[in-house]
Motif scaffolding. Structure first.
Motif, PDB file in Angstrom:
ATOM      1  N   LEU A  72      92.683  47.531  17.575  1.00  0.00           N
ATOM      2  CA  LEU A  72      92.220  48.000  16.265  1.00  0.00           C
ATOM      3  C   LEU A  72      93.357  48.169  15.271  1.00  0.00           C
ATOM      4  CD1 LEU A  72      89.429  50.635  17.029  1.00  0.00           C
ATOM      5  CD2 LEU A  72      89.244  48.650  15.529  1.00  0.00           C
ATOM      6  N   ALA A  73      94.559  48.435  15.792  1.00  0.00           N
ATOM      7  CA  ALA A  73      95.705  48.698  14.911  1.00  0.00           C
ATOM      8  C   ALA A  73      95.996  47.525  13.981  1.00  0.00           C
ATOM      9  CB  ALA A  73      96.936  49.020  15.749  1.00  0.00           C
ATOM     10  N   ILE A  74      95.598  46.320  14.395  1.00  0.00           N
ATOM     11  CA  ILE A  74      95.786  45.138  13.547  1.00  0.00           C
ATOM     12  C   ILE A  74      95.075  45.315  12.211  1.00  0.00           C
ATOM     13  CG2 ILE A  74      95.271  42.658  13.353  1.00  0.00           C
ATOM     14  CD1 ILE A  74      95.462  42.527  16.421  1.00  0.00           C
ATOM     15  N   PHE A  75      93.970  46.043  12.217  1.00  0.00           N
ATOM     16  CA  PHE A  75      93.115  46.158  11.037  1.00  0.00           C
ATOM     17  C   PHE A  75      93.291  47.488  10.286  1.00  0.00           C
ATOM     18  CE2 PHE A  75      91.133  43.660  14.391  1.00  0.00           C
ATOM     19  CZ  PHE A  75      90.997  42.437  13.754  1.00  0.00           C
ATOM     20  N   LYS A  76      94.119  48.366  10.823  1.00  0.00           N
ATOM     21  CA  LYS A  76      94.337  49.652  10.154  1.00  0.00           C
ATOM     22  C   LYS A  76      95.316  49.481   8.996  1.00  0.00           C
ATOM     23  CE  LYS A  76      93.641  52.522  14.282  1.00  0.00           C
ATOM     24  NZ  LYS A  76      94.265  53.499  15.213  1.00  0.00           N
ATOM     25  N   THR A  77      94.995  50.098   7.880  1.00  0.00           N
ATOM     26  CA  THR A  77      95.879  50.036   6.734  1.00  0.00           C
ATOM     27  C   THR A  77      95.637  51.250   5.848  1.00  0.00           C
ATOM     28  OG1 THR A  77      96.705  48.606   4.948  1.00  0.00           O
ATOM     29  CG2 THR A  77      94.309  48.655   5.298  1.00  0.00           C
ATOM     30  N   PHE A  78      96.310  51.324   4.723  1.00  0.00           N
ATOM     31  CA  PHE A  78      96.148  52.472   3.834  1.00  0.00           C
ATOM     32  C   PHE A  78      96.535  52.070   2.417  1.00  0.00           C
ATOM     33  CE2 PHE A  78     100.457  52.378   5.320  1.00  0.00           C
ATOM     34  CZ  PHE A  78     101.248  52.812   4.263  1.00  0.00           C
ATOM     35  N   PHE A 112      87.415  46.473   2.535  1.00  0.00           N
ATOM     36  CA  PHE A 112      87.183  47.729   3.236  1.00  0.00           C
ATOM     37  C   PHE A 112      86.079  47.561   4.280  1.00  0.00           C
ATOM     38  CE2 PHE A 112      84.432  51.446   3.603  1.00  0.00           C
ATOM     39  CZ  PHE A 112      85.328  52.430   3.997  1.00  0.00           C
ATOM     40  N   TYR A 113      86.281  48.218   5.460  1.00  0.00           N
ATOM     41  CA  TYR A 113      85.275  48.160   6.514  1.00  0.00           C
ATOM     42  C   TYR A 113      84.837  49.548   6.952  1.00  0.00           C
ATOM     43  CZ  TYR A 113      82.704  46.112  10.407  1.00  0.00           C
ATOM     44  OH  TYR A 113      81.707  45.719  11.269  1.00  0.00           O
ATOM     45  N   ARG A 114      85.784  50.404   7.348  1.00  0.00           N
ATOM     46  CA  ARG A 114      85.439  51.754   7.768  1.00  0.00           C
ATOM     47  C   ARG A 114      86.490  52.744   7.281  1.00  0.00           C
ATOM     48  NH1 ARG A 114      82.311  52.273  13.549  1.00  0.00           N
ATOM     49  NH2 ARG A 114      80.724  50.707  13.109  1.00  0.00           N
ATOM     50  N   GLN A 173      95.237  59.369  -1.171  1.00  0.00           N
ATOM     51  CA  GLN A 173      95.569  58.241  -0.302  1.00  0.00           C
ATOM     52  C   GLN A 173      94.463  58.070   0.749  1.00  0.00           C
ATOM     53  OE1 GLN A 173      98.096  60.793  -0.813  1.00  0.00           O
ATOM     54  NE2 GLN A 173      98.601  59.554  -2.610  1.00  0.00           N
ATOM     55  N   VAL A 174      94.148  56.839   1.043  1.00  0.00           N
ATOM     56  CA  VAL A 174      93.050  56.533   1.959  1.00  0.00           C
ATOM     57  C   VAL A 174      93.564  55.691   3.121  1.00  0.00           C
ATOM     58  CG1 VAL A 174      90.792  55.459   2.209  1.00  0.00           C
ATOM     59  CG2 VAL A 174      91.402  56.579   0.054  1.00  0.00           C
ATOM     60  N   GLU A 175      93.308  56.157   4.334  1.00  0.00           N
ATOM     61  CA  GLU A 175      93.562  55.361   5.529  1.00  0.00           C
ATOM     62  C   GLU A 175      92.229  54.767   5.983  1.00  0.00           C
ATOM     63  OE1 GLU A 175      95.383  57.945   8.339  1.00  0.00           O
ATOM     64  OE2 GLU A 175      97.143  58.347   7.091  1.00  0.00           O
ATOM     65  N   TYR A 176      92.190  53.470   6.214  1.00  0.00           N
ATOM     66  CA  TYR A 176      90.919  52.827   6.525  1.00  0.00           C
ATOM     67  C   TYR A 176      91.122  51.589   7.384  1.00  0.00           C
ATOM     68  CZ  TYR A 176      92.271  49.792   2.582  1.00  0.00           C
ATOM     69  OH  TYR A 176      92.944  48.940   1.739  1.00  0.00           O
ATOM     70  N   VAL A 177      90.020  51.060   7.863  1.00  0.00           N
ATOM     71  CA  VAL A 177      90.030  49.838   8.648  1.00  0.00           C
ATOM     72  C   VAL A 177      89.509  48.713   7.772  1.00  0.00           C
ATOM     73  CG1 VAL A 177      89.064  48.654  10.662  1.00  0.00           C
ATOM     74  CG2 VAL A 177      89.701  51.074  10.820  1.00  0.00           C
ATOM     75  N   ARG A 178      90.263  47.641   7.692  1.00  0.00           N
ATOM     76  CA  ARG A 178      89.848  46.492   6.877  1.00  0.00           C
ATOM     77  C   ARG A 178      88.973  45.546   7.680  1.00  0.00           C
ATOM     78  NH1 ARG A 178      92.376  41.891   8.420  1.00  0.00           N
ATOM     79  NH2 ARG A 178      94.339  42.066   9.564  1.00  0.00           N
TER      80      ARG A 178
END
Length: 258
Positions: A72-78, A112-114, A173-178
C-alpha cells in the motif's frame, strides 16, 4: 519497482497461444489490466482489516501486516488542501471548505482514492466527526473545537474544518491513498501490420503510443497474470482457462491466509 507491462502481456499471450486457444488485442489487454489492477488494489484494504486481527510473527519478511502495508505504501502520499469560500446566488449563504490536493507534495498529479490523516499546520491531527456531531460540538464550551483540538467533516470530497478561523493557505495537510495509474501496453504498427511494443513512457501529447507499467508491487506479478488470464478466458470463450486461472488464484489466496 513496477511490474513491466510488456512482460505481463507477453506471458498472457504465451499461455493463451500454447494450444492455439485464442488471442487478446492490446486494447483488450489494457482494459483487463486496469480492471484487475484495481481489484487487487482494493483487496489490500480488506486483507489489512483481516490481518490486523490476527497475531503476527516478528520474523523478518513474514509479518503479513507489514507486507501488506509495503504494498500500500506505493500509493500513500500527502499534500496541502486548498481553502475555498463561495456564496452561491441561489442561497446567498457563504460556504467555506477545503478541497483535496490535486497535486501531491512531490508535484505529481494524482487521483484521490481514500482519505487518511488530516493535519493542522503539520502538527495537530484533526478529529473526523459525522454531520450530527459537527453541528453539536459548538453548543458546549467543553466540546467547542479550537486550533488545539480542531475537527472536520468529510463530505463530497470536501473538508469542512472547525474552528472557522482556520483559513490560511497551507494550514491543512492531507495524507491519503491515491488511485493506481492505469497500465498501457503501447505500440506502433509494423510493415506487416504487427503490433510492435513501444517501451517509451506514455504521454498524451508527446508520446501517445508509449507505455505505462503496472503500478503494483513487484510481488504481485504472478497474481496479476492469473487474474488477467481469468478474464481473458471469458473473452476468448475458453472455460478451461477461466477455471484453471480461478483455481490457482483461490489456492494463492488461501495460502496467504493460513
Amino acid at each position: 519497482m513496477a511490474i513491466n507491462v510488456n512482460t505481463v502481456y507477453q506471458t498472457v499471450l504465451l499461455i493463451l497461444n500454447k494450444e492455439q486457444r485464442g488471442y487478446i488485442t492490446p486494447s483488450e489487454f489494457n482494459s483487463l489490466g486496469t480492471q484487475v489492477q484495481l481489484e487487487i488494489f482494493e483487496k489490500y484494504f480488506e486483507d489489512m482489516n483481516q490481518q490486523i486481527r490476527v497475531p503476527q510473527t516478528d520474523t523478518d519478511y513474514a509479518n503479513r501486516v507489514k507486507n501488506l502495508d509495503e504494498k500500500l505504501a506505493i500509493f500513500k502520499t500527502f499534500g496541502d488542501a486548498a481553502f475555498t469560500s463561495i456564496t452561491p446566488s441561489s442561497t446567498g449563504k457563504t460556504l467555506s471548505y477545503w478541497t483535496l490536493p490535486g497535486l501531491d507534495a512531490y508535484g505529481q498529479e494524482v487521483i484521490f482514492y481514500r482519505l487518511g490523516t488530516v493535519l493542522y499546520k503539520n502538527q495537530t491531527e484533526i478529529q473526523r466527526v459525522d454531520r450530527a456531531e459537527f453541528y453539536q460540538v459548538n453548543k458546549s464550551l467543553l466540546t467547542k473545537p479550537s486550533t488545539t483540538f480542531p475537527i472536520y467533516l468529510f463530505e463530497n470530497f470536501k473538508l469542512y474544518v472547525k474552528p472557522d478561523t482556520i483559513v490560511t493557505a497551507g494550514d491543512i495537510q492531507v495524507e491519503y491513498v491515491r488511485k493506481p495509474v492505469s497500465p498501457i501496453w503501447g505500440f506502433t504498427v509494423g510493415t506487416l501490420g504487427q503490433y510492435l511494443y513501444n517501451s517509451n513512457l506514455y504521454d498524451a501529447n508527446t508520446m501517445p503510443t508509449g507505455s505505462i507499467d503496472f503500478d503494483l508491487h513487484i510481488s504481485e506479478q504472478t497474481n496479476l497474470i492469473l487474474q488477467i488470464l481469468k478474464y481473458a478466458g471469458v473473452i476468448i470463450r475458453d472455460p478451461q482457462i477461466v477455471q484453471d486461472a480461478a483455481q490457482q488464484v483461490a489456492i494463492n489466496e488461501q495460502n496467504e491466509k493460513i
